[in-house]
Design an enzyme around this catalytic site. Structure first.
Site, PDB file in Angstrom:
ATOM      1  N   THR A 179       5.408  33.065  54.615  1.00 35.96           N
ATOM      2  CA  THR A 179       6.294  34.220  54.457  1.00 35.96           C
ATOM      3  C   THR A 179       6.330  34.724  53.012  1.00 35.96           C
ATOM      4  O   THR A 179       5.998  33.985  52.106  1.00 35.96           O
ATOM      5  CB  THR A 179       7.705  33.731  54.880  1.00 35.96           C
ATOM      6  OG1 THR A 179       7.651  33.432  56.262  1.00 35.96           O
ATOM      7  CG2 THR A 179       8.808  34.700  54.594  1.00 35.96           C
ATOM      8  N   VAL A 234      12.635  34.694  67.174  1.00 36.58           N
ATOM      9  CA  VAL A 234      13.053  35.239  65.885  1.00 36.58           C
ATOM     10  C   VAL A 234      13.413  34.077  64.974  1.00 36.58           C
ATOM     11  O   VAL A 234      14.129  33.160  65.384  1.00 36.58           O
ATOM     12  CB  VAL A 234      14.274  36.189  66.062  1.00 36.58           C
ATOM     13  CG1 VAL A 234      14.794  36.642  64.703  1.00 36.58           C
ATOM     14  CG2 VAL A 234      13.890  37.394  66.922  1.00 36.58           C
ATOM     15  N   ASP A 260      14.385  32.723  60.754  1.00 38.03           N
ATOM     16  CA  ASP A 260      15.491  32.905  59.805  1.00 38.03           C
ATOM     17  C   ASP A 260      15.331  34.158  58.942  1.00 38.03           C
ATOM     18  O   ASP A 260      16.311  34.693  58.436  1.00 38.03           O
ATOM     19  CB  ASP A 260      15.577  31.692  58.880  1.00 38.03           C
ATOM     20  CG  ASP A 260      14.288  31.506  58.078  1.00 38.03           C
ATOM     21  OD1 ASP A 260      13.196  31.492  58.708  1.00 38.03           O
ATOM     22  OD2 ASP A 260      14.341  31.383  56.841  1.00 38.03           O
ATOM     23  N   THR A 268      11.758  30.340  52.907  1.00 41.09           N
ATOM     24  CA  THR A 268      10.531  30.243  53.698  1.00 41.09           C
ATOM     25  C   THR A 268      10.429  28.830  54.257  1.00 41.09           C
ATOM     26  O   THR A 268      10.802  27.875  53.598  1.00 41.09           O
ATOM     27  CB  THR A 268       9.281  30.557  52.851  1.00 41.09           C
ATOM     28  OG1 THR A 268       8.114  30.200  53.604  1.00 41.09           O
ATOM     29  CG2 THR A 268       9.263  29.794  51.534  1.00 41.09           C
ATOM     30  N   GLY A 269       9.940  28.735  55.474  1.00 37.13           N
ATOM     31  CA  GLY A 269       9.802  27.402  56.064  1.00 37.13           C
ATOM     32  C   GLY A 269      10.094  27.438  57.544  1.00 37.13           C
ATOM     33  O   GLY A 269      10.033  28.498  58.170  1.00 37.13           O
ATOM     34  N   GLY A 329      11.917  28.054  60.330  1.00 39.42           N
ATOM     35  CA  GLY A 329      13.087  28.921  60.437  1.00 39.42           C
ATOM     36  C   GLY A 329      14.279  28.357  61.184  1.00 39.42           C
ATOM     37  O   GLY A 329      15.421  28.589  60.792  1.00 39.42           O
TER      38      GLY A 329
HETATM   39  N1  ASP Z   1      10.693  31.115  57.962  1.00 35.75           N
HETATM   40  C1  ASP Z   1       9.715  31.799  58.743  1.00 35.75           C
HETATM   41  C2  ASP Z   1      10.077  31.702  60.193  1.00 35.75           C
HETATM   42  O1  ASP Z   1      10.544  30.675  60.617  1.00 35.75           O
HETATM   43  C3  ASP Z   1       8.328  31.253  58.577  1.00 35.75           C
HETATM   44  C4  ASP Z   1       7.868  31.119  57.158  1.00 35.75           C
HETATM   45  O2  ASP Z   1       8.663  31.027  56.237  1.00 35.75           O
HETATM   46  O3  ASP Z   1       6.651  31.128  56.957  1.00 35.75           O
HETATM   47  O4  ASP Z   1       9.812  32.623  60.918  1.00 35.75           O
END
Ligand code: ASP
Length: 331
Positions: free
Chosen positions: A197, A226, A228, A248-249, A251
């Protein structure tokens, strides 16, 4: 006399620090996703990623120098990263289990305490621009799917064909994920497959803080899932005088922990500085619950908070004076 000496010593110790902090005040802090591993990072890719991060920082900085708001800088920096196929946002987004790009984004103005977000958006070239239009052109905070697309058309935003968003790297990633974990189950995959992200937090000359996040979500997610990133408080949060945050991570963990807002809460009610608050949110709350990811947080003084519990997270910032710093792994 003793007190005088102690005071003098304190002054001598603090004076250079204060000057240093003054010079180093960051005005724009960005990330390009957690989950990157040293072993997978080829030289060429690293150079491409660094170049885009620098371009995004310089573009956002130019907006601020031209008298633009922190909100404008956040939007500009994210547009640069959405347009670059290196990141999991806009072009180059992760694919859902049916091989389709569905994108989520959000933006928040910490001054007016306004926010806009979109989820499950298809074919809109820059979801962050649409998120801002939700904030400014509608009385709502979050629009999804077809309704969000309709607003994009009304606003004359740029659309691209579905294939334009799809990069071979993401197709391979989806295939790997499917082999590894079966249908639509990103949580069973490896952290690297779930991330990438982009996000930004900025502070403008009037002291306003803003933050934004944009993503294609997790590879091999169920259609309609969906994360975070479009949820204010979970993936994005900004509050003047406190901080601007983008996460990011994985979610689902950030949603349950309301982690972007947690940083502001730790600062406001727990007396933490921005760096400690970000560390606590990631290495305390997220990690204790078994989640992986990272975040960037910028405070009202231009101090940065960066934390991630994956091997790496693309991130960087630019100071008032235009000095750029880009990092991927822990120092
Ligand atoms: N946080 C994002 C999600 O869960 C994914 C990401 O951060 O790459 O959609």
């Amino acid at each position: 006399m003793k007190t005088m000496r102690a005071l003098l010593a304190t002054f001598l110790f603090l004076a250079p620090l204060a000057v240093f902090c003054g010079e180093e005040r960051a005005v724009l802090l960005i990330h390009g996703g957690a989950g990157v591993r040293r072993a997978d990072l080829e030289e060429e890719r690293e150079a491409a990623v660094r170049a885009v991060l620098e371009e995004a920082l310089r573009a956002g900085h130019a907006v601020l120098l031209g008298g633009g708001s922190s909100l404008d800088a956040v939007e500009r920096a994210i547009v640069v990263m959405e347009d670059a196929p290196e990141f999991n946002a806009g072009r180059g987004s992760a694919l859902n289990s049916e091989g389709v790009v569905e994108m989520d984004a959000s933006i928040m103005d910490g001054g007016d305490f306004l926010a806009g977000a979109v989820a499950g958006v298809v074919e809109v070239r820059n979801p962050i621009v649409l998120a801002r239009r939700v904030m400014t052109e509608t009385p709502h905070v979050l629009l999804i799917g077809e309704g969000a697309g309709r607003l994009a058309r009304e606003q004359g935003l740029v659309f691209e064909a579905p294939e334009w968003f799809v990069m071979p790297r993401q197709q391979e990633r989806l295939e790997r994920e499917k082999r590894r974990s079966g249908a639509a189950n990103p949580a069973a995959g490896e952290p690297a497959a779930r991330m990438g992200t982009v996000g930004a937090a900025a502070l403008d000359a009037t002291g306003r803080l803003a933050a934004g996040t944009s993503t294609g979500g997790m590879a091999n997610k169920r259609p309609g899932r969906v994360g975070d990133s479009p949820l204010i408080g979970a993936g994005t949060y900004a509050e003047n005088g406190v901080c601007g945050v983008s996460c990011t991570g994985h979610g689902e963990y950030f949603i349950r922990g309301v982690l972007a807002h947690e940083v502001a809460a730790l600062m406001k009610h727990g007396g933490r500085d921005v760096a400690a608050a970000a560390r606590e949110a990631i290495h305390g709350q997220l990690e204790e619950r078994g989640g992986t990811g990272g975040m960037i947080a910028l405070d009202a003084e231009g101090r940065v908070g960066i934390a991630f519990n994956t091997e790496g997270m693309y991130h960087g910032w630019i100071t008032e004076a235009g000095e750029v710093r880009i990092e991927i792994f822990d120092q």
